[in-house]
Design an enzyme around this catalytic site. Sequence first.
Site, PDB file in Angstrom:
ATOM      1  N   GLU A 140     -15.035  -6.329  -2.033  1.00 26.94           N
ATOM      2  CA  GLU A 140     -14.519  -6.173  -3.365  1.00 26.94           C
ATOM      3  C   GLU A 140     -13.645  -7.188  -3.263  1.00 26.94           C
ATOM      4  OE1 GLU A 140     -11.851  -3.907  -5.585  1.00 26.94           O
ATOM      5  OE2 GLU A 140     -11.189  -3.235  -3.834  1.00 26.94           O
TER       6      GLU A 140
ATOM      7  N   CYS B  80     -13.346   0.246  -3.503  1.00 25.25           N
ATOM      8  CA  CYS B  80     -12.236   0.845  -2.316  1.00 25.25           C
ATOM      9  C   CYS B  80     -13.429   1.279  -1.472  1.00 25.25           C
ATOM     10  CB  CYS B  80     -11.186   1.107  -2.339  1.00 25.25           C
ATOM     11  SG  CYS B  80      -9.824  -0.496  -2.826  1.00 25.25           S
TER      12      CYS B  80
ATOM     13  N   THR C 164       1.360  -3.879  -4.291  1.00 24.68           N
ATOM     14  CA  THR C 164       0.591  -2.625  -3.655  1.00 24.68           C
ATOM     15  C   THR C 164      -0.705  -4.196  -3.380  1.00 24.68           C
ATOM     16  OG1 THR C 164      -0.878  -2.751  -5.687  1.00 24.68           O
ATOM     17  CG2 THR C 164       1.059  -0.815  -4.974  1.00 24.68           C
TER      18      THR C 164
ATOM     19  N   HIS D  74      -7.344   7.161   0.904  1.00 28.00           N
ATOM     20  CA  HIS D  74      -7.594   6.147   0.534  1.00 28.00           C
ATOM     21  C   HIS D  74      -5.696   5.944  -0.022  1.00 28.00           C
ATOM     22  CE1 HIS D  74      -7.566   2.469  -1.466  1.00 28.00           C
ATOM     23  NE2 HIS D  74      -7.933   2.643  -2.793  1.00 28.00           N
TER      24      HIS D  74
ATOM     25  N   LYS E 211       0.299  11.520  -3.810  1.00 29.22           N
ATOM     26  CA  LYS E 211       0.160  12.587  -5.055  1.00 29.22           C
ATOM     27  C   LYS E 211      -1.735  13.093  -4.949  1.00 29.22           C
ATOM     28  CE  LYS E 211       1.881   8.702  -7.652  1.00 29.22           C
ATOM     29  NZ  LYS E 211       2.899   9.011  -9.311  1.00 29.22           N
TER      30      LYS E 211
ATOM     31  N   ASN F  99      -1.901  -2.469   0.750  1.00 24.13           N
ATOM     32  CA  ASN F  99      -2.985  -2.359   0.754  1.00 24.13           C
ATOM     33  C   ASN F  99      -4.477  -3.292   0.923  1.00 24.13           C
ATOM     34  OD1 ASN F  99      -5.831  -1.192  -1.050  1.00 24.13           O
ATOM     35  ND2 ASN F  99      -4.433  -1.596  -3.415  1.00 24.13           N
TER      36      ASN F  99
HETATM   37  N1  COA Z   1      13.856   5.257  -6.100  1.00 26.85           N
HETATM   38  C1  COA Z   1      13.125   5.906  -6.747  1.00 26.85           C
HETATM   39  N2  COA Z   1      12.288   5.801  -6.985  1.00 26.85           N
HETATM   40  C2  COA Z   1      11.743   4.972  -8.115  1.00 26.85           C
HETATM   41  C3  COA Z   1      12.509   3.845  -8.236  1.00 26.85           C
HETATM   42  C4  COA Z   1      13.949   4.511  -7.223  1.00 26.85           C
HETATM   43  N3  COA Z   1      14.500   3.239  -8.017  1.00 26.85           N
HETATM   44  N4  COA Z   1      12.464   3.459  -9.451  1.00 26.85           N
HETATM   45  C5  COA Z   1      10.862   3.851  -9.915  1.00 26.85           C
HETATM   46  N5  COA Z   1      10.677   4.923  -8.731  1.00 26.85           N
HETATM   47  C6  COA Z   1       9.735   5.545  -8.415  1.00 26.85           C
HETATM   48  C7  COA Z   1       9.242   6.055  -9.837  1.00 26.85           C
HETATM   49  O1  COA Z   1       9.524   7.399 -10.214  1.00 26.85           O
HETATM   50  C8  COA Z   1       7.564   6.318  -9.588  1.00 26.85           C
HETATM   51  O2  COA Z   1       7.321   7.524  -8.719  1.00 26.85           O
HETATM   52  P1  COA Z   1       5.980   8.409  -9.212  1.00 26.85           P
HETATM   53  O3  COA Z   1       5.157   7.447  -9.381  1.00 26.85           O
HETATM   54  O4  COA Z   1       6.099   9.141  -8.215  1.00 26.85           O
HETATM   55  O5  COA Z   1       6.110   9.105 -10.616  1.00 26.85           O
HETATM   56  C9  COA Z   1       7.659   5.208  -8.927  1.00 26.85           C
HETATM   57  O6  COA Z   1       8.726   4.476  -8.537  1.00 26.85           O
HETATM   58  C10 COA Z   1       6.260   4.181  -9.062  1.00 26.85           C
HETATM   59  O7  COA Z   1       7.159   3.863 -10.949  1.00 26.85           O
HETATM   60  P2  COA Z   1       6.824   3.118 -11.882  1.00 26.85           P
HETATM   61  O8  COA Z   1       7.752   2.891 -12.912  1.00 26.85           O
HETATM   62  O9  COA Z   1       5.649   3.964 -12.002  1.00 26.85           O
HETATM   63  O10 COA Z   1       5.878   1.911 -11.219  1.00 26.85           O
HETATM   64  P3  COA Z   1       5.044   0.527 -12.591  1.00 26.85           P
HETATM   65  O11 COA Z   1       4.966   0.898 -13.680  1.00 26.85           O
HETATM   66  O12 COA Z   1       5.758  -0.995 -11.463  1.00 26.85           O
HETATM   67  O13 COA Z   1       3.786   0.413 -11.085  1.00 26.85           O
HETATM   68  C11 COA Z   1       1.924   0.975 -10.041  1.00 26.85           C
HETATM   69  C12 COA Z   1       3.648   0.930 -10.152  1.00 26.85           C
HETATM   70  C13 COA Z   1       2.022   1.599  -8.551  1.00 26.85           C
HETATM   71  C14 COA Z   1       1.322   1.562 -10.893  1.00 26.85           C
HETATM   72  C15 COA Z   1       1.222  -0.448  -9.793  1.00 26.85           C
HETATM   73  O14 COA Z   1       2.256  -1.237  -9.136  1.00 26.85           O
HETATM   74  C16 COA Z   1      -0.256  -0.539  -9.868  1.00 26.85           C
HETATM   75  O15 COA Z   1      -0.710  -0.579 -10.808  1.00 26.85           O
HETATM   76  N6  COA Z   1      -0.566  -0.952  -9.069  1.00 26.85           N
HETATM   77  C17 COA Z   1      -1.769  -1.111  -8.110  1.00 26.85           C
HETATM   78  C18 COA Z   1      -2.665   0.241  -7.938  1.00 26.85           C
HETATM   79  C19 COA Z   1      -4.211   0.452  -8.171  1.00 26.85           C
HETATM   80  O16 COA Z   1      -4.419  -0.679  -7.361  1.00 26.85           O
HETATM   81  N7  COA Z   1      -4.894   1.133  -8.761  1.00 26.85           N
HETATM   82  C20 COA Z   1      -6.212   1.351  -8.439  1.00 26.85           C
HETATM   83  C21 COA Z   1      -7.043   1.404  -7.036  1.00 26.85           C
HETATM   84  S1  COA Z   1      -6.638   3.380  -6.288  1.00 26.85           S
END
Ligand code: COA
Length: 388
Positions: free
Chosen positions: A78, A110, A151, A232, A241, A274
Amino acid sequence: MPVGIDKINFFTPNMYISMNDLALARHEDPNKYLIGIGQKEQSVIPVTQDAVTMAANAAYPIALDDKDNIDLIIFGTESGVDNSKSAAIYLQNLLKLNSNARAFEIKQACYGATAGIQMAREYVTLHPDKKALVVGSDVARYGLNTPGEVTQGGGAVAMIISSHPKLLAFEGDSSFHSEDIMDFWRPLNKTEALVDGHYSNNIYVDFFQKTWQNYKLNNNATISDFKAFVFHLPYVKMGIKGLRSILQEADDKLQTNLKSEFDFSKIYNEQVGNLYTGSLYLSLLSLLNNSKKLNSGDRIGLFSYGSGAQGEFFAMTLQPNFSKYNNSDLLNSMLKNRKQISISQYEGIFNSWTNSINDNVQFDVSSDHARFVLSEIKNNQRIYLERG
Ligand code: COA
């Protein structure tokens, strides 16, 4: 007749950043990145590498002996380098593969490499004396200071699909699900992806549930038929998860075993980040190379997900003597020999990675030691170099 993965190899460029450093630079608690996201390091992709060169570097060692038998070359990506000409044609030329071949590119986020190996499965089943080369190669870019930055990553996985494969054979029927979902996309005018990350996480688990439930029905299977599940992995926590969503179907002993096999399947991904369509297959390779408990005949479940969205669940069985082909020494040394760079160096490289929009530019390839590099763009044509 068994058909499946005969050989598999992986390549990532020779630089990385630590997720601890990135968290500090972004004023985040490092445990968010290390535990919450599950990543330790992230490969940084220099301007001298792209989807084509990374694929060629991954495929070169495994395609050498099979050049005459490969007549299907499928390139899943991609982050392709041209809106018209396929990356598979560049790859065929760089590897000096048979020109009496079909060579083309597949895009579905992906999922591309999975579409590729499933097509190859059907082709080889009809033509058991033929082999297919399938690659998944990508640069995962979300942008500096974005939630997706943690990521990112990049690299390529190459696989030879054959009859009587040395490693893994397809088993049973896949189950698949597709739906129009706006969770992750990259408009034509952007080199960075746009993502609705939390929505995408939910869709991923939903598609996994749908395809897993259908797989069990269609193949008369249960969770106890599986030794391990690989996912993936856009980031490691996403796979956790997915696995958690089916664990309650297993007894305590199987739950412990599945969690421990998952830990082996994330070792490479947590160091690379990734790589989009190659990520599932990097995780499979990580499991094969690192788990000590796998035996021939064991069944592995694979979940492929491509945003937009397409999901597929399928199974593969370990072949007799698969462990003889373990290439962990080579891969560990590739990862160990990467150079750690600072966050400001990474930011400079990230901002200079505009090679897909330049008409004419020459690159300094002296610090890139890979066999295949991008040396120049001249009159909008990409010039690749092979160094012996
Ligand atoms: N210690 C431990 N864990 C912690 C923490 C700390 N101090 N602070 C936050 N976390 C955890 C959160 O609880 C969360 O866990 P959970 O998902 O089990 O609830 C995780 O860390 C991520 O925190 P979050 O606040 O959700 O992060 P974010 O809003 O910054 O976004 C993603 C995380 C993954 C959504 C973001 O990086 C993203 O969009 N990535 C791209 C993903 C992608 O490409 N998807 C499409 C293809 S499959």
